[in-house]
Each structure stands twice: as structure tokens, then as C-alpha cells.
Design a protein around this motif. Structure first.
Motif, short mmCIF file in Angstrom:
data_model
loop_
_atom_site.label_atom_id
_atom_site.label_comp_id
_atom_site.label_asym_id
_atom_site.label_seq_id
_atom_site.Cartn_x
_atom_site.Cartn_y
_atom_site.Cartn_z
N GLU A 169 49.54 44.53 32.38
CA GLU A 169 48.52 45.57 32.30
C GLU A 169 47.12 44.95 32.17
N LEU A 170 47.00 43.91 31.34
CA LEU A 170 45.71 43.27 31.16
C LEU A 170 45.25 42.58 32.45
N GLN A 171 46.20 41.95 33.15
CA GLN A 171 45.85 41.29 34.40
C GLN A 171 45.36 42.31 35.42
N ASP A 172 46.01 43.45 35.48
CA ASP A 172 45.56 44.50 36.41
C ASP A 172 44.14 44.94 36.05
N LEU A 173 43.88 45.05 34.74
CA LEU A 173 42.56 45.46 34.28
C LEU A 173 41.50 44.44 34.69
N PHE A 174 41.79 43.17 34.47
CA PHE A 174 40.83 42.12 34.83
C PHE A 174 40.65 42.05 36.34
N ARG A 175 41.73 42.28 37.09
CA ARG A 175 41.62 42.26 38.55
C ARG A 175 40.64 43.33 39.02
N VAL A 176 40.73 44.52 38.42
CA VAL A 176 39.80 45.60 38.76
C VAL A 176 38.38 45.20 38.41
N TYR A 177 38.20 44.55 37.25
CA TYR A 177 36.87 44.13 36.83
C TYR A 177 36.27 43.15 37.84
#
Length: 329
Positions: free
Chosen positions: A82-90
Motif C-alpha cells: 500500500e505504501l509503495q502504491d502511494l509513493f508511486r502515485v506521488y
């Protein structure tokens, strides 16, 4: 939310100047770097650090975190996707936002933007996070956007734009007050066996490039030590000598460190000097290396006595065998 990296243009405030010399890591921070070459090409890089130890990287092609240690996930194993997906969006969103506003903020290609965010463990488990820094035309202070005095209209425009993203401030507060502190404590616990290890340094002396007529440059090398804090002094007896030059502490490939400390002295004053190394792995048994005759004589004696002893044994065996053969005949 896509402007979160802009708000996270921060520097981590140190917890104080009087830290224990032999402490283990006390801070966690992430570094995001965007390289904008032109309107159609940009590259992003990322890394995670415990003090000066890199424990994470970022695969920009796959948009995934690279864990450099088995314990780098801390207690975030179940949440890391979930965190990786968030950072990818960022990463993707931030790139698009910047390119969309290049003309508004009068940015000129090529340019680089670096983002640093994190937290620091002060005493016990009290953790402090802070927001400081900004672009050259704005500053982020106490979660507020402040135009730089010489920013013309760019700073006002940027801060006005940021007010449209109220949810971003809530995310920043959550990351800095909850996510990063919990991760720091978790990774310190998961990696404590390696982070609290003690590796003894190796030390040796050499001479550097002659600094001038009648002068010597004495070099004390210290390598292979962990943790990083170390103290290296040039001494005459019990008196520490003034004027040493200490280089940067450089990481080795195995997570240990290397340091060299030099001393420029008159050639006639070099005798009797010594290099003393203090490190937590040594306890009270400092390493002391002497410049000049104490070290040189011992090496010379070893170089002479050992070969001579071997030669004497070989000659004795040769005469004994010859004498034996003569008696048999």
C-alpha cells in the motif's frame, strides 16, 4: 495530494549537539530526487536512510522499493504494498504537476528538485519530526507556506495553489507524526542485531606527499570499524597534538567505515609521535601506533630474526643429514 513532495522539502533538525559518541542510528529519512531535463523527460530517484546508512532504494522503472537489508521493512511487511502504491502515485503525480506549472513558476530546464522527509529519535522513544525548507521562492515553516522575500509573484502563486490541497496537510501530519516514527522504531527493533554490532578497526601509519622542505606528512589510517563514531588523535606522550587534518569518514562496501587523519610536522619532530584510536569496540584498550623507531625497530627485528632463524634451521638439518649419510657409508 499530488503536491505532497513539494511540502516535504524539509531538513531534519538535529536533536542536539551533545550526542553520545558511540550511539547507534537515531533518525530515519527518505530522499526523493526529480531530474527534469525537458518538458517530456524526467527521472525520479529515491532512497531511505538510517542516519548515514542506506537501507532502501527505489526502482524508478518498476515503481517499487528496493530493500537493501532483510530487516529494512521493519514492522511494515503487511502495509508495504500500500505504501509503495502511494509513493508511486506521488512520484508520477509530482512529475506531472511540476511540468504543468513550469511556466507559472518560471522554472528553466534542466533543473533538479530534492525532497527530504523523516523523523529523529531523541531520548528513550520520544520522536520529533519537523518541516523546514522549500523551493528557492517559498519556505515551509510550521506546516505553513511562506513566500520568500525576493520571490516576486512566484511565491504568492505557489502558496495560493497549495491552499487548494487542504487534504495534503493532513497527510503530511500523519506521515510525520505516525508513519515515519512507527517505521523508525520498527526498523531499529528488526535490525538491532546488526545495528548494535561492534567491529574492531584496523589501523596503520604511512607518510603522505611531502608538504614542503624539511616537513613530513604523517598519515594515520583507520578502517573496518562499526559503528561510525570514532576518535583518532595524534599524540606525543599523553599530550594531544594540535593541527591534525581529518578527512571524511567514508563507507566501506561491508557497512564498516574508513578514516584517515594527517599531521604536518617538521621532520625532526616526528620521532616520538603516535596515533591513538578510540572506538566503542575497543573498550578501554585504545589502539596506539608509534611513528619512528618503536614500530620500525620491531619490524626490522622481525624481518631479520625470522629469516635468519629459518636459515639456521635449514643449515643445521643439511649438516645433520650429511653427517648421517657419512656415518652410514
Amino acid at each position: 495530494m499530488l503536491l505532497l513532495p513539494l511540502l516535504l522539502l524539509v531538513v531534519i533538525l538535529p536533536g542536539g549537539d551533545n550526542k553520545d559518541m558511540f550511539q547507534w542510528p537515531t533518525s530515519y529519512h527518505i530522499i526523493h530526487i526529480w531530474i527534469f531535463a525537458n518538458s517530456s523527460w524526467a527521472q525520479n530517484q529515491g532512497s531511505g536512510w538510517l542516519d548515514d546508512l542506506q537501507i532502501q532504494g527505489w526502482d524508478s522503472d518498476l515503481g517499487t522499493t528496493i530493500f537493501l537489508k532483510s530487516w529494512s521493512k521493519g514492522n511494515f511487511s503487511d502495509e508495504m504494498t500500500e505504501l509503495q502504491d502511494l509513493f508511486r502515485v506521488y512520484f508520477i503525480g509530482f512529475t506531472q504537476v511540476v511540468q504543468d506549472h513550469v511556466s507559472v513558476f518560471q522554472l528553466e530546464y534542466p533543473f533538479v528538485i530534492q525532497v527530504i522527509a523523516g523523523c529523529e529519535l531523541h531520548s528513550g522513544e520520544a520522536i520529533g519530526s519537523s518541516l523546514r525548507g522549500g523551493l528557492d521562492f517559498v519556505r515551509i515553516r510550521n506546516d505553513s507556506c511562506v513566500p520568500a522575500p525576493d520571490s516576486s509573484s512566484r511565491g504568492q502563486k505557489f502558496c495560493a495553489l497549495m491552499t487548494q490541497y487542504q487534504g495534503t496537510s493532513n497527510i503530511i501530519e500523519r506521515l510525520l507524526s505516525e508513519t515515519y516514527p512507527r517505521y523508525l522504531l520498527g526498523v531499529l527493533d528488526a535490525g538491532k542485531a546488526e545495528l548494535q554490532k561492534q567491529v574492531r578497526p584496523e589501523a596503520w601509519l604511512s607518510s603522505g606527499t611531502t608538504p614542503g622542505p624539511g616537513r613530513l606528512l604523517l598519515v594515520c589510517h583507520v578502517s573496518g570499524f562499526y559503528p561510525k563514531p570514532v576518535r583518532v588523535m595524534w599524540m606525543r606522550g599523553e599530550q594531544e597534538q594540535p593541527g591534525p587534518q581529518q578527512g571524511d569518514i567514508i563507507p566501506n562496501a561491508d557497512w564498516t567505515w574508513y578514516l584517515r587523519v594527517t599531521l604536518n610536522v617538521a621532520a625532526g619532530e616526528a620521532a616520538g609521535l603516535s596515533c591513538r584510536v578510540k572506538h566503542s569496540s575497543l573498550g578501554d584498550q585504545d589502539i596506539i601506533l608509534y611513528w619512528g623507531h618503536p614500530t620500525s625497530i620491531s619490524l626490522i627485528l622481525v624481518a631479520i630474526i625470522v629469516p635468519s632463524l629459518i636459515l639456521s634451521i635449514c643449515l643445521a638439518l643439511w649438516f645433520w643429514r650429511r653427517w648421517s649419510y657419512q656415518n652410514i657409508s
